[in-house]
Design a protein around this motif. Structure first.
Motif, PDB file in Angstrom:
ATOM      1  N   MET A 183       0.809  -1.215   0.000  1.00  0.00           N
ATOM      2  CA  MET A 183       0.000   0.000   0.000  1.00  0.00           C
ATOM      3  C   MET A 183       0.844   1.268   0.000  1.00  0.00           C
ATOM      4  SD  MET A 183      -2.757  -1.286   2.857  1.00  0.00           S
ATOM      5  CE  MET A 183      -3.645  -2.853   2.650  1.00  0.00           C
ATOM      6  N   ASP A 184       2.140   1.158  -0.247  1.00  0.00           N
ATOM      7  CA  ASP A 184       3.027   2.315  -0.215  1.00  0.00           C
ATOM      8  C   ASP A 184       4.172   2.082  -1.186  1.00  0.00           C
ATOM      9  OD1 ASP A 184       4.983   4.374   0.699  1.00  0.00           O
ATOM     10  OD2 ASP A 184       3.564   4.616   2.348  1.00  0.00           O
ATOM     11  N   ILE A 185       4.622   3.131  -1.853  1.00  0.00           N
ATOM     12  CA  ILE A 185       5.711   2.992  -2.826  1.00  0.00           C
ATOM     13  C   ILE A 185       6.952   3.793  -2.427  1.00  0.00           C
ATOM     14  CG2 ILE A 185       4.022   2.677  -4.684  1.00  0.00           C
ATOM     15  CD1 ILE A 185       4.840   5.498  -5.687  1.00  0.00           C
ATOM     16  N   ARG A 186       6.977   4.350  -1.209  1.00  0.00           N
ATOM     17  CA  ARG A 186       8.008   5.317  -0.847  1.00  0.00           C
ATOM     18  C   ARG A 186       9.201   4.730  -0.096  1.00  0.00           C
ATOM     19  NH1 ARG A 186       5.342   8.994   2.984  1.00  0.00           N
ATOM     20  NH2 ARG A 186       4.395   7.004   3.615  1.00  0.00           N
ATOM     21  N   GLY A 187       9.340   3.397  -0.091  1.00  0.00           N
ATOM     22  CA  GLY A 187      10.432   2.784   0.659  1.00  0.00           C
ATOM     23  C   GLY A 187      11.801   3.312   0.262  1.00  0.00           C
ATOM     24  N   LEU A 188      12.085   3.354  -1.041  1.00  0.00           N
ATOM     25  CA  LEU A 188      13.386   3.846  -1.498  1.00  0.00           C
ATOM     26  C   LEU A 188      13.597   5.305  -1.107  1.00  0.00           C
ATOM     27  CD1 LEU A 188      13.853   2.281  -5.063  1.00  0.00           C
ATOM     28  CD2 LEU A 188      15.057   1.672  -2.954  1.00  0.00           C
ATOM     29  N   GLU A 189      12.532   6.094  -1.151  1.00  0.00           N
ATOM     30  CA  GLU A 189      12.689   7.498  -0.760  1.00  0.00           C
ATOM     31  C   GLU A 189      13.013   7.612   0.719  1.00  0.00           C
ATOM     32  OE1 GLU A 189      10.506  11.866  -0.696  1.00  0.00           O
ATOM     33  OE2 GLU A 189       9.727  10.306  -2.038  1.00  0.00           O
ATOM     34  N   GLN A 190      12.430   6.765   1.551  1.00  0.00           N
ATOM     35  CA  GLN A 190      12.737   6.833   2.979  1.00  0.00           C
ATOM     36  C   GLN A 190      14.214   6.528   3.222  1.00  0.00           C
ATOM     37  OE1 GLN A 190       9.965   4.955   5.645  1.00  0.00           O
ATOM     38  NE2 GLN A 190      11.423   4.923   7.333  1.00  0.00           N
ATOM     39  N   TRP A 191      14.760   5.547   2.521  1.00  0.00           N
ATOM     40  CA  TRP A 191      16.188   5.265   2.669  1.00  0.00           C
ATOM     41  C   TRP A 191      17.030   6.466   2.216  1.00  0.00           C
ATOM     42  CZ3 TRP A 191      14.193   0.013   1.435  1.00  0.00           C
ATOM     43  CH2 TRP A 191      14.438  -0.894   2.478  1.00  0.00           C
ATOM     44  N   TYR A 192      16.615   7.111   1.144  1.00  0.00           N
ATOM     45  CA  TYR A 192      17.323   8.308   0.676  1.00  0.00           C
ATOM     46  C   TYR A 192      17.299   9.389   1.751  1.00  0.00           C
ATOM     47  CZ  TYR A 192      18.005  12.638  -2.039  1.00  0.00           C
ATOM     48  OH  TYR A 192      18.420  13.867  -2.484  1.00  0.00           O
ATOM     49  N   ARG A 193      16.179   9.555   2.439  1.00  0.00           N
ATOM     50  CA  ARG A 193      16.086  10.541   3.526  1.00  0.00           C
ATOM     51  C   ARG A 193      17.016  10.162   4.681  1.00  0.00           C
ATOM     52  NH1 ARG A 193      14.473  14.369   0.441  1.00  0.00           N
ATOM     53  NH2 ARG A 193      12.541  13.850  -0.644  1.00  0.00           N
ATOM     54  N   PHE A 194      17.126   8.876   4.982  1.00  0.00           N
ATOM     55  CA  PHE A 194      18.114   8.448   5.980  1.00  0.00           C
ATOM     56  C   PHE A 194      19.517   8.887   5.554  1.00  0.00           C
ATOM     57  CE2 PHE A 194      15.527   4.445   7.428  1.00  0.00           C
ATOM     58  CZ  PHE A 194      14.674   5.258   8.161  1.00  0.00           C
ATOM     59  N   ASN A 195      19.830   8.683   4.268  1.00  0.00           N
ATOM     60  CA  ASN A 195      21.142   9.061   3.740  1.00  0.00           C
ATOM     61  C   ASN A 195      21.471  10.517   4.019  1.00  0.00           C
ATOM     62  OD1 ASN A 195      22.302   7.163   0.941  1.00  0.00           O
ATOM     63  ND2 ASN A 195      20.730   6.476   2.328  1.00  0.00           N
ATOM     64  N   LYS A 196      20.487  11.397   3.874  1.00  0.00           N
ATOM     65  CA  LYS A 196      20.709  12.843   3.928  1.00  0.00           C
ATOM     66  C   LYS A 196      20.533  13.428   5.333  1.00  0.00           C
ATOM     67  CE  LYS A 196      21.454  15.102   0.840  1.00  0.00           C
ATOM     68  NZ  LYS A 196      20.682  15.762  -0.240  1.00  0.00           N
ATOM     69  N   ALA A 197      20.098  12.627   6.300  1.00  0.00           N
ATOM     70  CA  ALA A 197      19.872  13.141   7.655  1.00  0.00           C
ATOM     71  C   ALA A 197      21.187  13.585   8.292  1.00  0.00           C
ATOM     72  CB  ALA A 197      19.194  12.083   8.516  1.00  0.00           C
ATOM     73  N   LYS A 198      21.132  14.657   9.077  1.00  0.00           N
ATOM     74  CA  LYS A 198      22.327  15.210   9.715  1.00  0.00           C
ATOM     75  C   LYS A 198      22.324  15.024  11.229  1.00  0.00           C
ATOM     76  CE  LYS A 198      23.000  18.849   6.221  1.00  0.00           C
ATOM     77  NZ  LYS A 198      21.849  18.442   5.385  1.00  0.00           N
ATOM     78  N   ASN A 199      21.204  14.606  11.774  1.00  0.00           N
ATOM     79  CA  ASN A 199      21.110  14.391  13.221  1.00  0.00           C
ATOM     80  C   ASN A 199      19.928  13.477  13.503  1.00  0.00           C
ATOM     81  OD1 ASN A 199      18.719  16.124  13.193  1.00  0.00           O
ATOM     82  ND2 ASN A 199      20.155  17.856  13.096  1.00  0.00           N
ATOM     83  N   PHE A 200      19.725  13.165  14.774  1.00  0.00           N
ATOM     84  CA  PHE A 200      18.664  12.226  15.122  1.00  0.00           C
ATOM     85  C   PHE A 200      17.286  12.786  14.809  1.00  0.00           C
ATOM     86  CE2 PHE A 200      15.677  10.367  18.251  1.00  0.00           C
ATOM     87  CZ  PHE A 200      15.713   9.057  17.781  1.00  0.00           C
TER      88      PHE A 200
END
Length: 689
Positions: free
Chosen positions: A334-351
């Motif tokens: 029911m969701d297609i955004r899994g790869l985007e969530q990993w990309y957001r993890f990549n770009k995170a700078k803090n918790f």
């Protein structure tokens, strides 16, 4: 299942898999502005102005190292595998259609994915298509290209559905006749982190340690991605992924392990006695949606089409069998955004930024162990878990005739088992209970039994606990020693009790006395030169075909143990003409013409699982795989890593086997996120042209 794919219609044409092809490229970037730097181990460090540029370079570099696996993965996700692999691929193509993955992606792509991530997907596709055009003799299936961003998302949705157990559910519904998609599944893994409360030097440590298949679509590929838009991360991904799936950037890192909450439900529909397409729902007869699909299947030099009806109920994908009609329902679908969530993890700078990405709730599973340069450690047993009403056995087949079992909401991230900054100074997971992820009262507690979280312990969790418990503080040397440990705990924690194998009296059974003594004298270590480990390895592989019986009864009885040892001894004598075998004599790490004695046993902290190889020997196929160890210091992360074989899957590459001995010796290579250092140490620099 064979009848399911009986050929009823011929579409005949010649197939030339190495045909010359011309791909019309829609290109927005200049490859001359993208640098691929290869270090002495062949690991690609990719530099570009934008994130999309870097994604382009990643696709090109990964294709240089393993274009075949990337293609097979994308074929699978896009229902095209049977065109290349024939009947074997048809099983996968059927699942893609049954789950309505193409329709889901088509419906949600434009509105659900962000504009900046679409650019990353586009960049990756451009890089892959450019490589295919330049190396058209390597293209396996001409209809696969040009690859589009939607094609990539379709494959990621398939992967995440498999992670949620779709293949197991279908196999169960069809009475075990559907082959499980083991080559597409992730498996175990270890992950743990210590902060300054537990470390001797006051730094924060993170162990990223996947226990994956050693080759194939879920074998990890190491890469360093660096853009002028703030993307700077080193870690590993799977073929066809446009970012890192777990790794470390300048600020933080995270590791995944597989978890097993209840991510899928199976329903049995109450069918109309005279109409096989109608089912009872809340007192009314509803009609199944029916759609006919044609699956092109390669057959010698022709492609034939298999025709199959696909059914859908209010619950979801539906299968009609002789045993009944069943539907499955899972949040992964029911969701297609899994790869985007990993990309957001990549770009995170803090918790805070990492947690905001976690709140997307797009990845349907995986434990996450997190650490950062600010001394933060965190664990969560992540998942897209339905909010289910009490009063039903959600682990069993559910009644498919009522809206009471038709859930539509998901638990918020705050409701999932998690630990932030425990006073113990550590968090860990070895695929065991999420309710035992640190020490004492700060462990999560079960709040909703319908989530179906696992509560088991295993050999790795108990051994990890035994190694850490006596240490008031953990040095970096301790940290590495724990990671590379190859010893079972004092008491075994297999899914069934195997103690009977070690309780036999050698004087009572003189015909197997040698094996009994070898097991009794074994120090429970999985070293390559260990004879006790060699004996246990052979015994284990005699147990595996019978494990369903032992799982049911919960233990191996004394008579069973005697029979197993007699069978094992017969195999040893037949294959090797002796019984005092070192582990490394029967288990090998094999690639190309290299075969090395391989340490490791199932469910050690540094584990190995093997399949038959030749001449009675076995070869490792899954276990301790990509390893990345991180120490966060005031001067930035200090990183070391090792991959099981090397950076390339090309047989003619010097990096096809160059990490094998280092891997066996449990040594690592220093890695860096520093751009100047990467360029200074470069062995090769080029553009993706």
């Amino acid at each position: 299942m064979r009848k399911l794919f009986s050929i009823v219609f011929f579409l005949i044409y010649s197939v030339n898999l190495t045909a010359q092809i011309k791909i019309e490229l829609e290109t927005y970037r200049d490859p001359n502005q993208i640098d691929i730097i290869r270090d002495k181990w062949g690991v690609p460090h990719i530099f570009g102005k934008t994130d999309a540029d870097v994604a382009y370079g990643l696709a090109w570099a990964h294709a240089e190292d393993d274009f075949e696996t990337i293609q097979l993965s994308l074929m699978a996700g896009n229902g095209m595998l049977a065109r290349y692999k024939g009947r074997e691929g048809a099983q996968v193509d059927y699942i893609v259609r049954l789950l309505r993955i193409p329709e889901l992606v088509e419906d949600r792509y434009e509105r659900d994915l962000s504009a900046d991530f679409k650019k990353v997907l586009q960049g990756y596709c451009e890089g892959l298509n450019a490589y295919a055009e330049k190396h058209n003799n390597e293209v396996l299936l001409k209809n696969l290209f040009p690859v589009t961003p939607k094609a990539m998302i379709r494959y990621s949705v398939l992967q995440l559905c498999i992670l949620s157990g779709a293949d197991k559910a279908l196999s169960s519904i069809f009475g075990g006749t559907v082959p499980l998609l083991e080559n597409f599944k992730t498996q175990g893994s270890n992950a743990f982190a210590f902060n300054s409360k537990k470390t001797t030097d006051g730094n924060t440590y993170l162990a990223i340690n996947a226990h994956q298949p050693l080759e194939g679509p879920v074998a990890f590929y190491e890469a360093h991605l660096n853009s002028e838009e703030g993307w700077n991360i080193l870690g590993a991904n799977f073929p066809g992924a446009p970012s890192i799936l777990h790794g470390v950037n300048e600020h933080l890192g995270w590791a995944h392990t597989v978890n097993e909450p209840d991510k899928l439900d199976v329903y049995q529909l109450e069918m109309h006695p005279k109409n096989k397409n109608q089912y009872l729902f809340d007192g009314n007869w509803e009609t199944l949606e029916v759609k006919e699909t044609r699956i092109p299947v390669k057959f010698k030099l022709m492609t034939l089409s298999a025709i199959r009806d696909l059914h859908w109920s209010k619950y979801g994908p539906t299968i009609i069998t002789k045993r009944g009609t069943f539907s499955i329902r899972m949040p992964a679908q029911m969701d297609i955004r899994g790869l985007e969530q990993w990309y957001r993890f990549n770009k995170a700078k803090n918790f805070t930024e990492f947690k905001a990405a976690l709140e997307m709730r797009a990845i349907p599973g995986y434990n996450i162990v997190y650490a950062d340069k600010y001394d933060t450690i965190y664990y969560i047993s992540n998942g897209r878990i339905p909010v289910r009403p009490k009063g039903y056995n959600w682990k069993s087949t559910l009644p498919g005739n009522t809206s009471k079992t038709l859930w539509n909401e998901l638990h918020p991230i705050s409701a999932l088992p998690q630990v932030l900054q425990p006073s113990s100074g550590f968090v860990y997971n070895t695929n065991h209970s999420p309710f035992h992820s640190t020490e004492g009262k700060e462990n999560p507690v079960i709040t909703d039994s319908t989530m179906g979280y696992e509560t088991l312990e295993n050999n790795r969790s108990k051994r990890w606990e035994a190694l850490v418990q006596p240490l008031n503080k953990v040095s970096y040397e301790d940290f590495k020693r724990i990671k590379f440990d190859r010893q079972f705990p004092s008491t075994f924690y297999f899914p069934y009790n195997i103690d009977s194998l070690f309780l036999l009296d050698e004087t009572t059974y003189p015909d197997i006395a040698d094996l009994i003594v070898q097991l009794k004298n074994w120090d429970k270590k999985g070293d390559a030169t260990n004879i006790g480990a060699g004996t246990f390895f052979m015994v284990y592989h005699d147990i595996v075909p019978k494990r369903s019986v032992f799982m049911k009864q919960g233990f191996i009885g004394l008579e069973d143990a005697v029979g197993i040892l007699r069978s094992t001894k017969a195999t040893m004598l037949q294959q090797f003409n002796r019984t005092n075998l070192q582990l490394g004599e029967v288990q090998k790490l094999v690639r190309g013409n290299v075969a090395l004695p391989l340490p490791g046993l199932p469910d050690l902290l540094a584990p190995m699982y093997s399949i038959p190889y030749k001449d009675g020997m076995y070869k490792g196929n899954q276990g301790d795989a990509y390893i990345e160890l991180v120490k966060f210091t005031k001067d930035g992360p200090i990183i070391e890593s090792v991959n099981v074989y090397g950076a390339s899957a090309r047989k003619d590459s010097p990096h096809y086997t160059d990490q094998m001995q280092m891997y066996i010796d449990q040594k690592t290579k220093p890695m860096t996120l520093n751009k100047a250092t990467v360029y200074q140490q470069a062995v090769k620099k080029y553009h993706p042209l």
